[in-house]
Enzyme design. Sequence first.
Site, PDB file in Angstrom:
ATOM      1  N   CYS A   1     -12.531  -5.300  10.575  1.00  0.00           N
ATOM      2  CA  CYS A   1     -12.412  -6.761  10.659  1.00  0.00           C
ATOM      3  C   CYS A   1     -12.899  -7.307  11.993  1.00  0.00           C
ATOM      4  O   CYS A   1     -13.047  -8.520  12.144  1.00  0.00           O
ATOM      5  CB  CYS A   1     -10.960  -7.171  10.458  1.00  0.00           C
ATOM      6  SG  CYS A   1      -9.881  -6.455  11.688  1.00  0.00           S
TER       7      CYS A   1
ATOM      8  N   CYS B   1      -3.849  -3.144   9.981  1.00  0.00           N
ATOM      9  CA  CYS B   1      -3.710  -3.938  11.211  1.00  0.00           C
ATOM     10  C   CYS B   1      -2.711  -3.281  12.161  1.00  0.00           C
ATOM     11  O   CYS B   1      -2.854  -3.379  13.378  1.00  0.00           O
ATOM     12  CB  CYS B   1      -3.240  -5.348  10.889  1.00  0.00           C
ATOM     13  SG  CYS B   1      -4.090  -6.088   9.494  1.00  0.00           S
TER      14      CYS B   1
HETATM   15 FE1  FES Z   1      -7.996  -7.331  11.501  1.00  0.00          FE
HETATM   16 FE2  FES Z   1      -5.549  -7.525  10.698  1.00  0.00          FE
HETATM   17  S1  FES Z   1      -7.292  -8.240   9.691  1.00  0.00           S
HETATM   18  S2  FES Z   1      -6.277  -6.439  12.397  1.00  0.00           S
END
Ligand code: FES
Length: 144
Positions: A34, A103
């Site tokens: 992400c 995460c």
């Molecule tokens: Fe990237 Fe949670 S979506 S750390």
Amino acid sequence: MQYSEKVMDHFAHPRNVGEIENADGVGTVGNATCGDIMQMFLKIENDVIVDVKFKTFGCGAAIATSSMATELIKGHTVKEALELTNKAVVEALDGLPPIKIHCSVLAEEAVRAALADYYTKIGREIDFEVPEKDEEACHIIPEE
Ligand code: FES
């Protein structure tokens, strides 16, 4: 997506946010999936984490897990902090939705990266696993 009250609390009121000047250990890790980034600062005296601060450029779950991770290691020894797992952080937050579990890995990795920096600074051999730069999920971002 359902978040626990604890997650919402740590997201809305994160503990130990900020930086520590002249920290004894600094770790920065990123989530390759992400692009979120977490930075952890440790003040260590006699191998006890006397202060910890973090900055997270990331999603709510990443902020909540970093906040909880700082609470779990503050006042604890370096050895105890190395035993911190992302699972323990998630449990302390009363769970995370499955899609957000990744995460929480950032928090565990940031602690390890900061401790690796501390070990390097004091000339101690690193005898634990440190996130690799080219690892799929998380990697250390070198300091400028
Ligand atoms: Fe990237 Fe949670 S979506 S750390």
